[in-house]
Design an enzyme around this catalytic site. Structure first.
Site, PDB file in Angstrom:
ATOM      1  N   HIS A 115       0.862  -1.182   0.000  1.00 18.89           N
ATOM      2  CA  HIS A 115       0.000   0.000   0.000  1.00 18.89           C
ATOM      3  C   HIS A 115       0.894   1.225   0.000  1.00 18.89           C
ATOM      4  O   HIS A 115       1.718   1.411   0.889  1.00 18.89           O
ATOM      5  CB  HIS A 115      -0.915   0.007   1.221  1.00 18.89           C
ATOM      6  CG  HIS A 115      -1.893   1.151   1.210  1.00 18.89           C
ATOM      7  ND1 HIS A 115      -3.151   1.044   0.642  1.00 18.89           N
ATOM      8  CD2 HIS A 115      -1.781   2.427   1.654  1.00 18.89           C
ATOM      9  CE1 HIS A 115      -3.774   2.202   0.759  1.00 18.89           C
ATOM     10  NE2 HIS A 115      -2.970   3.059   1.369  1.00 18.89           N
ATOM     11  N   CYS A 116       0.725   2.071  -1.004  1.00 13.95           N
ATOM     12  CA  CYS A 116       1.587   3.244  -1.166  1.00 13.95           C
ATOM     13  C   CYS A 116       0.825   4.500  -0.762  1.00 13.95           C
ATOM     14  O   CYS A 116      -0.171   4.856  -1.408  1.00 13.95           O
ATOM     15  CB  CYS A 116       2.054   3.358  -2.620  1.00 13.95           C
ATOM     16  SG  CYS A 116       3.107   4.805  -2.910  1.00 13.95           S
ATOM     17  N   PRO A 117       1.256   5.207   0.284  1.00 16.74           N
ATOM     18  CA  PRO A 117       0.541   6.430   0.687  1.00 16.74           C
ATOM     19  C   PRO A 117       0.651   7.551  -0.329  1.00 16.74           C
ATOM     20  O   PRO A 117      -0.185   8.443  -0.361  1.00 16.74           O
ATOM     21  CB  PRO A 117       1.219   6.812   2.012  1.00 16.74           C
ATOM     22  CG  PRO A 117       2.574   6.188   1.947  1.00 16.74           C
ATOM     23  CD  PRO A 117       2.397   4.919   1.173  1.00 16.74           C
TER      24      PRO A 117
END
Length: 389
Positions: A115-117
């Site tokens: 999961h990439c912010p």
């Protein structure tokens, strides 16, 4: 959904960085190597603007395309294959091979990497190629910008010296205090992107060439330890088809549905999922149940109640688990002052296959229950919850 992703702090920060570096480059290049005077200057400016445009384009594509979700309630075509798969209670369906549930996205993600912010969603099957191209464009563009901006700032700082002692061939760069500070900030950001994003790009390319996601790297590492301890045959990753084929799987990802994948000869579609289930079964056996002896609000830094835990929080963005006295938690991970586990639900709460909340909590907030005590005195369910689910 895409608009909500864009209005998050991560994408806004990325867009701000792209805008600042591009503005600084355009502003200073016009004085250092004017593109309207020479062909070289025009080509140089066009090269940077192409990198800036491609960075923005691939970033937006990765964000708007999304990772791709496993359909709600999905199950394999053959009913007998469900025994090889994990069931997702949130999505009310089985997890397809290579998919994982992301609590932040709220869905099971096809071939989830992480999961990439910065794009406010996961990197998965649909946007893996766009995300990688975004990293490549960003690193090349910021490497170019960091060199050019450093040269321009040097000339700007020494402009008076060039006016007095120069031979007239040096470019004269005029900056105000505001543009100087903004250009210094842009240079620092460009160098930071080269170092930080460059490291991420290296890890991504290594994973792509081996056709493993970040999560699958962890699974394979744990498989090696687990099988070595038990004297089992070495685990062979079923999706590694050779680096050329692995590259094609990412760049031509639209040819696949994200659920069914080509595998190496002699391997099956569910080899990895069966290994995952075996690892989770082992983890359940090794887990220990703790009972909350004090309340915990769920604060990330509980300085007043648990100062030692607040000074050594786990380096993770995983959630914290609020506790009330008497709550029971099945703990699977340990740190010096923190524990990670899943709250044990009562018999009424567990109806429908629901799972308890998971997260970190201070070790000082709970006490461990020995197997014998918990097996016979579980006040929540009256069942032997020490046994793996």
């Amino acid at each position: 959904m895409s608009f909500k992703r864009l209005c998050h702090w991560g994408p806004i920060c990325v867009l701000g960085i792209i805008k600042l570096i591009t503005w600084s480059m355009v502003h200073l290049i016009g004085m250092w190597w004017p593109p309207y005077l020479t062909l070289g200057g025009a080509l140089h400016a066009a090269f940077f603007l192409s990198l800036a445009a491609s960075t923005l384009y691939f970033f937006m594509q990765a964000l708007l395309e999304g990772p791709g979700y496993v359909p709600q309630g999905w199950k394999p075509a053959e009913e007998c294959d469900v025994q090889y798969l994990q069931y997702c209670t949130t999505c009310k369906g089985y997890k397809a091979p290579r998919s994982h549930h992301c609590r932040k996205c709220g869905h099971c993600i096809k071939k989830m990497d992480h999961h990439c912010p910065w794009i406010n969603c996961c990197v998965g099957h649909n946007n893996h190629a766009y995300f990688t191209l975004f990293l490549i464009s960003a690193v090349l563009g910021c490497l170019h910008a960091s060199i050019v901006l450093s040269i321009c700032l040097y000339h700007a700082i020494h402009r008076v010296w060039y006016l007095q002692y120069g031979d007239g061939t040096e470019p004269l760069i005029y900056v105000t205090l505001t543009t100087l500070l903004l250009s210094l900030l842009a240079t620092g950001m460009a160098v930071g992107v080269v170092l930080a994003v460059g490291a991420l790009l290296y890890l991504q390319m290594r994973s792509i060439l081996r056709n493993r996601t970040t999560i699958e790297d962890w699974i394979v590492d744990k498989a090696a330890c687990r099988r070595d301890e038990r004297g089992l045959p070495q685990f062979r990753f079923p999706y590694d088809l050779g680096w050329r084929s692995n590259l094609r799987l990412v760049w031509s990802g639209h040819q696949y549905d994200g659920i069914h994948w080509p595998v190496r000869e002699g391997h099956g579609q569910y080899d990895l999922t069966m290994e995952q289930k075996a690892q989770k079964a082992d983890k359940a056996v090794r887990s220990r149940v703790y009972a909350a002896a004090a309340t915990y609000s769920g604060r990330w830094l509980p300085f007043l109640q648990y100062p030692r835990a607040a000074l050594g929080p786990p380096c993770s963005d995983e959630p914290r688990l609020p506790l009330r006295v008497g709550d029971r938690v099945k703990v699977t991970r340990h740190r010096r002052h923190w524990l990670f586990g899943e709250k044990v639900l009562s018999e009424q709460e567990a109806v429908g296959g629901l799972r308890g909340d998971r997260g970190w909590f201070p070790r000082a907030a709970a006490t461990g229950l020995d197997t014998h005590t918990y097996t016979h005195t579980n006040t929540h369910t009256g069942k032997n919850k020490h046994k793996p689910d």
